[in-house]
Each structure stands twice: as structure tokens, then as C-alpha cells.
Design a protein around this motif. Structure first.
Motif, PDB file in Angstrom:
ATOM      1  N   GLN A 103       0.831  -1.209   0.000  1.00 45.56           N
ATOM      2  CA  GLN A 103       0.000   0.000   0.000  1.00 45.56           C
ATOM      3  C   GLN A 103       0.867   1.262   0.000  1.00 45.56           C
ATOM      4  N   ARG A 104       2.001   1.217   0.675  1.00 46.88           N
ATOM      5  CA  ARG A 104       2.908   2.369   0.646  1.00 46.88           C
ATOM      6  C   ARG A 104       3.460   2.579  -0.759  1.00 46.88           C
ATOM      7  N   LEU A 105       3.782   1.483  -1.446  1.00 43.11           N
ATOM      8  CA  LEU A 105       4.269   1.597  -2.822  1.00 43.11           C
ATOM      9  C   LEU A 105       3.180   2.176  -3.726  1.00 43.11           C
ATOM     10  N   ILE A 106       1.965   1.688  -3.572  1.00 39.95           N
ATOM     11  CA  ILE A 106       0.847   2.185  -4.384  1.00 39.95           C
ATOM     12  C   ILE A 106       0.657   3.682  -4.163  1.00 39.95           C
ATOM     13  N   ARG A 107       0.714   4.109  -2.917  1.00 38.37           N
ATOM     14  CA  ARG A 107       0.541   5.543  -2.634  1.00 38.37           C
ATOM     15  C   ARG A 107       1.670   6.360  -3.243  1.00 38.37           C
ATOM     16  N   ARG A 108       2.906   5.838  -3.188  1.00 42.12           N
ATOM     17  CA  ARG A 108       4.030   6.545  -3.795  1.00 42.12           C
ATOM     18  C   ARG A 108       3.810   6.724  -5.290  1.00 42.12           C
ATOM     19  N   LEU A 109       3.422   5.636  -5.954  1.00 41.36           N
ATOM     20  CA  LEU A 109       3.182   5.708  -7.394  1.00 41.36           C
ATOM     21  C   LEU A 109       2.042   6.673  -7.708  1.00 41.36           C
ATOM     22  N   GLU A 110       0.988   6.597  -6.941  1.00 45.97           N
ATOM     23  CA  GLU A 110      -0.173   7.455  -7.160  1.00 45.97           C
ATOM     24  C   GLU A 110       0.204   8.928  -6.997  1.00 45.97           C
ATOM     25  N   ALA A 150      -0.721   3.374 -19.231  1.00 45.25           N
ATOM     26  CA  ALA A 150       0.338   2.355 -19.198  1.00 45.25           C
ATOM     27  C   ALA A 150       1.709   2.935 -18.891  1.00 45.25           C
ATOM     28  N   ARG A 151       1.753   4.100 -18.253  1.00 42.99           N
ATOM     29  CA  ARG A 151       3.056   4.733 -17.992  1.00 42.99           C
ATOM     30  C   ARG A 151       3.642   4.322 -16.636  1.00 42.99           C
ATOM     31  N   LEU A 152       3.004   3.396 -15.942  1.00 47.78           N
ATOM     32  CA  LEU A 152       3.490   2.936 -14.641  1.00 47.78           C
ATOM     33  C   LEU A 152       4.007   1.511 -14.773  1.00 47.78           C
ATOM     34  N   THR A 153       5.206   1.271 -14.254  1.00 48.44           N
ATOM     35  CA  THR A 153       5.835  -0.046 -14.340  1.00 48.44           C
ATOM     36  C   THR A 153       6.266  -0.488 -12.953  1.00 48.44           C
ATOM     37  N   LEU A 154       6.080  -1.780 -12.677  1.00 49.75           N
ATOM     38  CA  LEU A 154       6.502  -2.367 -11.398  1.00 49.75           C
ATOM     39  C   LEU A 154       7.637  -3.342 -11.680  1.00 49.75           C
ATOM     40  N   SER A 155       8.759  -3.163 -10.983  1.00 50.61           N
ATOM     41  CA  SER A 155       9.931  -4.005 -11.200  1.00 50.61           C
ATOM     42  C   SER A 155      10.414  -4.559  -9.861  1.00 50.61           C
ATOM     43  N   GLU A 156      10.619  -5.885  -9.810  1.00 47.09           N
ATOM     44  CA  GLU A 156      11.120  -6.488  -8.577  1.00 47.09           C
ATOM     45  C   GLU A 156      12.630  -6.638  -8.655  1.00 47.09           C
ATOM     46  N   VAL A 157      13.275  -6.349  -7.513  1.00 44.34           N
ATOM     47  CA  VAL A 157      14.735  -6.421  -7.421  1.00 44.34           C
ATOM     48  C   VAL A 157      15.073  -7.449  -6.346  1.00 44.34           C
ATOM     49  N   ALA A 158      15.771  -8.497  -6.740  1.00 43.26           N
ATOM     50  CA  ALA A 158      15.965  -9.651  -5.860  1.00 43.26           C
ATOM     51  C   ALA A 158      16.657  -9.304  -4.544  1.00 43.26           C
ATOM     52  N   ASP A 159      17.624  -8.380  -4.576  1.00 40.24           N
ATOM     53  CA  ASP A 159      18.385  -8.114  -3.349  1.00 40.24           C
ATOM     54  C   ASP A 159      17.862  -6.920  -2.542  1.00 40.24           C
ATOM     55  N   TYR A 160      16.691  -6.396  -2.896  1.00 39.36           N
ATOM     56  CA  TYR A 160      16.114  -5.304  -2.124  1.00 39.36           C
ATOM     57  C   TYR A 160      15.564  -5.835  -0.793  1.00 39.36           C
ATOM     58  N   PRO A 161      15.823  -5.141   0.329  1.00 37.74           N
ATOM     59  CA  PRO A 161      15.106  -5.487   1.560  1.00 37.74           C
ATOM     60  C   PRO A 161      13.622  -5.158   1.388  1.00 37.74           C
ATOM     61  N   GLU A 162      12.783  -5.821   2.163  1.00 35.16           N
ATOM     62  CA  GLU A 162      11.344  -5.679   1.958  1.00 35.16           C
ATOM     63  C   GLU A 162      10.849  -4.257   2.163  1.00 35.16           C
ATOM     64  N   ASP A 163      11.505  -3.493   3.009  1.00 37.39           N
ATOM     65  CA  ASP A 163      11.006  -2.150   3.300  1.00 37.39           C
ATOM     66  C   ASP A 163      11.587  -1.079   2.364  1.00 37.39           C
ATOM     67  N   ARG A 164      12.330  -1.498   1.333  1.00 37.46           N
ATOM     68  CA  ARG A 164      12.885  -0.504   0.388  1.00 37.46           C
ATOM     69  C   ARG A 164      11.965  -0.361  -0.811  1.00 37.46           C
ATOM     70  N   ILE A 165      11.564   0.867  -1.088  1.00 34.54           N
ATOM     71  CA  ILE A 165      10.715   1.177  -2.229  1.00 34.54           C
ATOM     72  C   ILE A 165      11.324   2.380  -2.947  1.00 34.54           C
ATOM     73  N   ASP A 166      11.588   2.255  -4.233  1.00 27.22           N
ATOM     74  CA  ASP A 166      12.123   3.359  -5.028  1.00 27.22           C
ATOM     75  C   ASP A 166      11.177   3.621  -6.191  1.00 27.22           C
ATOM     76  N   VAL A 167      10.914   4.896  -6.451  1.00 28.94           N
ATOM     77  CA  VAL A 167      10.104   5.297  -7.598  1.00 28.94           C
ATOM     78  C   VAL A 167      10.889   6.322  -8.396  1.00 28.94           C
ATOM     79  N   SER A 168      11.102   6.051  -9.675  1.00 28.26           N
ATOM     80  CA  SER A 168      11.867   6.967 -10.521  1.00 28.26           C
ATOM     81  C   SER A 168      11.093   7.295 -11.775  1.00 28.26           C
ATOM     82  N   ALA A 169      11.389   8.468 -12.345  1.00 31.48           N
ATOM     83  CA  ALA A 169      10.705   8.944 -13.548  1.00 31.48           C
ATOM     84  C   ALA A 169      11.661   8.919 -14.726  1.00 31.48           C
ATOM     85  N   THR A 170      11.119   8.657 -15.922  1.00 34.32           N
ATOM     86  CA  THR A 170      11.930   8.700 -17.145  1.00 34.32           C
ATOM     87  C   THR A 170      11.201   9.516 -18.196  1.00 34.32           C
TER      88      THR A 170
END
Length: 346
Positions: free
Chosen positions: A283-290, A326-346
Motif C-alpha cells: 500500500q505504501r508503494l501504491i501511494r508513492r506511485l499514485e 500504461a506509464r506505470l511499471t513495477l519491477s522487482e529487485v531480488a536483493d532489495y530489503p522488503e522495506d525498500r521502495i524506489d520510484v523513478s521517472a523517465t
């Protein structure tokens, strides 16, 4: 005069509502879109009496679909095993405990939902009927702050000192600590800390959704029992009916009982071990993206997170895509700790 405001943060997958009193959060309600309405406070249902425990004066109820609840009964009003009855949810389930119901009358037919519980806005309006409702960007900020405060254990007291709130399976323990509270008169400083601690304890227990037996370890010794009990009754008046107080013990503790109603926020937001749950992080990730999508309407956004959080977020990405394209993408990173969330723009 007190100033109450209701803040509503309606997001994808979740609605949060905060009742703020004089600018400080006093209650935080969270409704997730996949919550089962049959277990919400105030829901009315047809249930079937599955089993009886006469020694405990408790009936175990089948709500249908694998859901269960309990219902206390008086010896002269013992229900019949197998009977259909109408009940109301009076206390939501919490970790390791079933929901508690109140008997309304005889029922007919299979277990089913008769009336849904109040939504977040309706529940808060029942508490503060005349409070204005705000649904804007500030509502999300207030809800984030309320959620962060609800998750804390240590809380500062106005004027100095700290308040520690630690729920256990049996009770909630609260410690009022004088700390480095300033004042030439130690007895006066202790009294002020205890009065502030009682007021803050009442607000924070409401915010965290905690009830049951509460034991407050007061600062200092040689307390004015009558004055502190009067202050406690005033501080916890908003939790009535049903609040009961014991006398201040010779060990300097105040014991009280607060009716359990809603599910504790810690149960909803955290895993049993204490870490934030995957759903809460999603939910925190969703709010960040939103939030970023609204702030950058032309940008393509990528959210990166741990695989378990990505799996929990995935079902809600379609709702975000329906709103922002369709401008939002979700990418999983294997070595990320569970509480790390990054949102970047291109």
C-alpha cells in the motif's frame, strides 16, 4: 472549544480515515478493499450455533465460508446448538482471537450477511457528527503521520518526559517516564507528567485501536489518587460506555478496562514478528506511485521493490493503470530489503 476534522485518504486498494482533535490524530481507521464485511464492527449476520462451551458461557458461531465468531451468553439464555440466530459484530477479530458478537434474535436460513458495517467516513461521523470532512492532498499527509505515530512505541510528552505503550497478548502496559522534565519542584513536575501522560495515553490508545486491560505505571510515588483518577476518567470519557477503573495501587499503577471494538492497527499493519506486513508495504508503494503520477502527469514511472512486495502489489496495478494509463511499471529487485521502495521517472 475543541476543533475536530475528519480527513479521508481514498487510495487504490485502501481507504484511511483520521479524526483529528485540535490538529492531532485521535483515531485512525483503515479499510482495505478485500476486507471481509462480515467481520467489520456493526455488521449484522445470520449465524449458526456450531458449538457451546457452558463452562465459559460462550457459543462458537459459524458465519459461513469458513469464518467463525464467538458469542457470550447468560445461563438463562443459552442458545441451541445448530440454531440459526441473528447477531451483530461487537468486537472485530485480532491476532489469535475471534470476533465477538451480540445476540439480536432468532434467525432463519443459511449463514449470511444482512447489513454491512459502516464505511470509514460513516464510522468517524458517528463519533464526531459535526466535524467537516476533508479529501485532499493534506488528507494523505495527515493519514501518513497518524499511521507512523500509531506504529511507534515511545511517544514524547508535552513539557518533557516520555510515554511507552507496549501491547501484549494479555494486556497493554504503559509507562510514564519523567525523563528530563524541567521544574524546580519535583513533586509538581511528577504530577504534571502524570496528568499529561494520562491524556496522551487515552488519545494514543484510541489511535492505535487498543482495548482490554490496560496497566499504567505512573511516574514517582505518593500519588494523589483522587485527582489522578478524576483526570483519568476525563481523559477516557470518549471511550465510554464500558470503561472501568481500579484504584491506584501501592506500587503506583493504575489499572483500567477499555472495551475492545476495532481490530488493533498493529495487527493490521504488522506481521506477528513486528515487521511491517507485505500488504502494508504494498500500500505504501501504491501511494508513492499514485502521488508521483499526479505530480508528474507526463512522466513514465517505475517502482522498484522486493519480490514479495511486488507480488502483493501486482493485483492493484491494473487499477492504477486504468487511472493513469500504461506509464506505470513495477519491477522487482531480488536483493532489495522488503522495506525498500524506489520510484523513478523517465
Amino acid at each position: 472549544m475543541t476543533d475536530r476534522v475528519i480527513y479521508l485518504d481514498r487510495g487504490v486498494g485502501e481507504t484511511r480515515g483520521v479524526l483529528a482533535l485540535d490538529g492531532r490524530p485521535e483515531r485512525l481507521l483503515i479499510h482495505r478493499d478485500d476486507d471481509d464485511p462480515r467481520l467489520g464492527l456493526g455488521a449484522r449476520l445470520i449465524a449458526r450455533v456450531a458449538n457451546l462451551e457452558p463452562a465459559l458461557a460462550t457459543a462458537f458461531l459459524d458465519l459461513g465460508g469458513g469464518l467463525e465468531a464467538i458469542m457470550p451468553f447468560k445461563p438463562e439464555a443459552r442458545p441451541v446448538r445448530g440454531a440459526a440466530i441473528e447477531v451483530e459484530i461487537r468486537s472485530e477479530p485480532r491476532d489469535g482471537k475471534l470476533a465477538t458478537t451480540r445476540y439480536l434474535g432468532a434467525g432463519e436460513g443459511a449463514p449470511r450477511l444482512l447489513a454491512r458495517p459502516d464505511g470509514v467516513a460513516e464510522a468517524l461521523q458517528r463519533i464526531a457528527r459535526d466535524a467537516p470532512i476533508r479529501e485532499d492532498a493534506q488528507a494523505r499527509v495527515i493519514a501518513d503521520e497518524a499511521e507512523a505515530e500509531a506504529l511507534e512505541t515511545l511517544h514524547p510528552l508535552p513539557g518533557g518526559g516520555t510515554l511507552a505503550i507496549e501491547p501484549t497478548r494479555a494486556l497493554t502496559a504503559i509507562d510514564i517516564d519523567l525523563g528530563e522534565r524541567k521544574g524546580g519542584d519535583a513533586k509538581r513536575a511528577t504530577r504534571q507528567a502524570n496528568l499529561a501522560g494520562l491524556t496522551e495515553a487515552a488519545r494514543l490508545l484510541r489511535l492505535k485501536g487498543l482495548g482490554g486491560i490496560v496497566v499504567i505505571d505512573l511516574a514517582g510515588r505518593g500519588h494523589d489518587g483522587a485527582a489522578l483518577l478524576a483526570a483519568a476518567r476525563l481523559a477516557f470519557a470518549a471511550d465510554n460506555p464500558g470503561v472501568a477503573f481500579g484504584p491506584i495501587s501501592r506500587f503506583g499503577t493504575l489499572e483500567l478496562l477499555i472495551p475492545r471494538r476495532t481490530r488493533p492497527l498493529l495487527d493490521r499493519l504488522r506481521q506477528p514478528g513486528g515487521a511491517l506486513s507485505d500488504r502494508t508495504l504494498a500500500q505504501r508503494l501504491i501511494r508513492r506511485l499514485e502521488t508521483e503520477a499526479l505530480a508528474q502527469p507526463a512522466a513514465r514511472l517505475t517502482a522498484r521493490c522486493a519480490p514479495v512486495v511486488a507480488r502483493e502489489t501486482g493485483p492493484w496495478m491494473a487499477a492504477l493503470a486504468a487511472r493513469f494509463g500504461a506509464r506505470l511499471t513495477l519491477s522487482e529487485v531480488a536483493d532489495y530489503p522488503e522495506d525498500r521502495i524506489d520510484v523513478s521517472a523517465t
